[in-house]
Design a protein around this motif. Structure first.
Motif, PDB file in Angstrom:
ATOM      1  N   GLU A  12       0.631  -1.072   0.167  1.00  0.00           N
ATOM      2  CA  GLU A  12      -0.485  -0.197   0.420  1.00  0.00           C
ATOM      3  C   GLU A  12       0.824   1.216  -0.203  1.00  0.00           C
ATOM      4  OE1 GLU A  12      -2.623  -0.468   3.494  1.00  0.00           O
ATOM      5  OE2 GLU A  12      -3.052  -2.328   2.751  1.00  0.00           O
ATOM      6  N   PHE A  13       0.330   2.132  -0.899  1.00  0.00           N
ATOM      7  CA  PHE A  13       1.283   3.575  -0.846  1.00  0.00           C
ATOM      8  C   PHE A  13       0.246   4.426  -0.832  1.00  0.00           C
ATOM      9  CE2 PHE A  13       3.352   0.648  -3.482  1.00  0.00           C
ATOM     10  CZ  PHE A  13       5.432   0.184  -2.898  1.00  0.00           C
ATOM     11  N   THR A  14       1.121   6.135  -0.958  1.00  0.00           N
ATOM     12  CA  THR A  14      -0.091   7.435  -1.520  1.00  0.00           C
ATOM     13  C   THR A  14      -0.379   6.951  -2.430  1.00  0.00           C
ATOM     14  OG1 THR A  14       1.967   7.942  -1.249  1.00  0.00           O
ATOM     15  CG2 THR A  14       0.090   7.944   1.293  1.00  0.00           C
ATOM     16  N   HIS A  15      -1.358   7.882  -3.748  1.00  0.00           N
ATOM     17  CA  HIS A  15      -1.068   8.093  -4.943  1.00  0.00           C
ATOM     18  C   HIS A  15       0.140   9.709  -5.060  1.00  0.00           C
ATOM     19  CE1 HIS A  15      -4.878   6.207  -6.261  1.00  0.00           C
ATOM     20  NE2 HIS A  15      -5.149   6.529  -4.306  1.00  0.00           N
ATOM     21  N   GLU A  16       0.821   9.955  -4.143  1.00  0.00           N
ATOM     22  CA  GLU A  16       1.964  10.941  -4.188  1.00  0.00           C
ATOM     23  C   GLU A  16       2.942  10.016  -4.726  1.00  0.00           C
ATOM     24  OE1 GLU A  16       4.207  11.853   0.263  1.00  0.00           O
ATOM     25  OE2 GLU A  16       2.126  12.970  -0.712  1.00  0.00           O
ATOM     26  N   GLN A  17       3.225   8.175  -4.414  1.00  0.00           N
ATOM     27  CA  GLN A  17       4.676   7.775  -4.834  1.00  0.00           C
ATOM     28  C   GLN A  17       4.551   7.162  -6.227  1.00  0.00           C
ATOM     29  OE1 GLN A  17       3.665   5.770  -0.894  1.00  0.00           O
ATOM     30  NE2 GLN A  17       5.790   5.951  -0.133  1.00  0.00           N
ATOM     31  N   ARG A  18       3.047   7.048  -6.508  1.00  0.00           N
ATOM     32  CA  ARG A  18       3.221   6.387  -7.602  1.00  0.00           C
ATOM     33  C   ARG A  18       4.349   6.049  -8.699  1.00  0.00           C
ATOM     34  NH1 ARG A  18      -1.501   4.884 -10.712  1.00  0.00           N
ATOM     35  NH2 ARG A  18      -1.102   3.822 -12.569  1.00  0.00           N
ATOM     36  N   GLU A  19       4.878   7.165  -9.175  1.00  0.00           N
ATOM     37  CA  GLU A  19       6.100   7.463 -10.066  1.00  0.00           C
ATOM     38  C   GLU A  19       7.791   6.923  -9.371  1.00  0.00           C
ATOM     39  OE1 GLU A  19       9.300  11.052 -11.698  1.00  0.00           O
ATOM     40  OE2 GLU A  19       6.727  11.812 -11.413  1.00  0.00           O
ATOM     41  N   ALA A  20       7.521   6.729  -8.595  1.00  0.00           N
ATOM     42  CA  ALA A  20       8.175   6.365  -7.525  1.00  0.00           C
ATOM     43  C   ALA A  20       8.281   4.705  -7.292  1.00  0.00           C
ATOM     44  CB  ALA A  20       9.108   6.899  -6.541  1.00  0.00           C
ATOM     45  N   VAL A  21       6.996   4.392  -7.178  1.00  0.00           N
ATOM     46  CA  VAL A  21       6.537   2.457  -7.693  1.00  0.00           C
ATOM     47  C   VAL A  21       6.752   2.374  -8.785  1.00  0.00           C
ATOM     48  CG1 VAL A  21       5.051   0.894  -7.313  1.00  0.00           C
ATOM     49  CG2 VAL A  21       4.988   3.297  -5.911  1.00  0.00           C
ATOM     50  N   GLU A  22       6.504   3.094  -9.629  1.00  0.00           N
ATOM     51  CA  GLU A  22       6.866   2.672 -11.281  1.00  0.00           C
ATOM     52  C   GLU A  22       8.423   3.345 -11.618  1.00  0.00           C
ATOM     53  OE1 GLU A  22       4.031   5.032 -13.067  1.00  0.00           O
ATOM     54  OE2 GLU A  22       2.001   4.242 -12.741  1.00  0.00           O
ATOM     55  N   GLN A  23       9.190   3.172 -11.023  1.00  0.00           N
ATOM     56  CA  GLN A  23      10.834   3.733 -11.390  1.00  0.00           C
ATOM     57  C   GLN A  23      11.278   2.613 -10.419  1.00  0.00           C
ATOM     58  OE1 GLN A  23      11.983   6.999  -9.547  1.00  0.00           O
ATOM     59  NE2 GLN A  23      11.210   8.529 -11.396  1.00  0.00           N
TER      60      GLN A  23
END
Length: 119
Positions: A12-23
């Protein structure tokens, strides 16, 4: 040939972390097993649930765990780290759990309730 391990779980993440998750996902790309990751196409509600489901060769489990460990170390703008749970079962009827919390991935025997998922 090797044994397969069924892996299913979420983090589980916050939506603000999406880019970091994808990286992180891109950095650990595997031609076959990366297809097991699922990320919602668009944000909804408060939490970004990123899930994994797939049968992978036993020798690839460490690679996937390293990816989950890197995801576990991400920090949001409030200083919080992700939480998650993964269940791994194998052809020997072994059931293992990865618990994601406090920036770490802890590995142990799966809770008794989940051991029936072992094949």
């Amino acid at each position: 040939m090797g044994m397969y391990v069924g892996v299913r779980g979420w983090i589980e993440f916050t939506h603000e972390q999406r880019e970091a998750v994808e990286q992180v996902m891109a950095a650990h790309r595997h031609d076959l097993y990366s297809a097991g990751w699922a990320v919602p196409a668009r944000p909804f509600n408060w939490t970004l649930y990123v899930s994994y489901g797939g049968d992978i060769r036993e020798q690839s489990v460490d690679r996937l765990r390293a990816q989950v460990a890197e995801l576990a170390r991400l920090v949001d703008s409030e200083g919080d780290r992700p939480v998650g749970f993964f269940l791994l079962t194998d052809e020997r009827q072994q059931a293992t759990a990865w618990t994601v919390q406090d920036g770490d991935v802890r590995e142990g025997a799966a809770p008794v309730e989940f051991r029936g998922f072992a094949r």
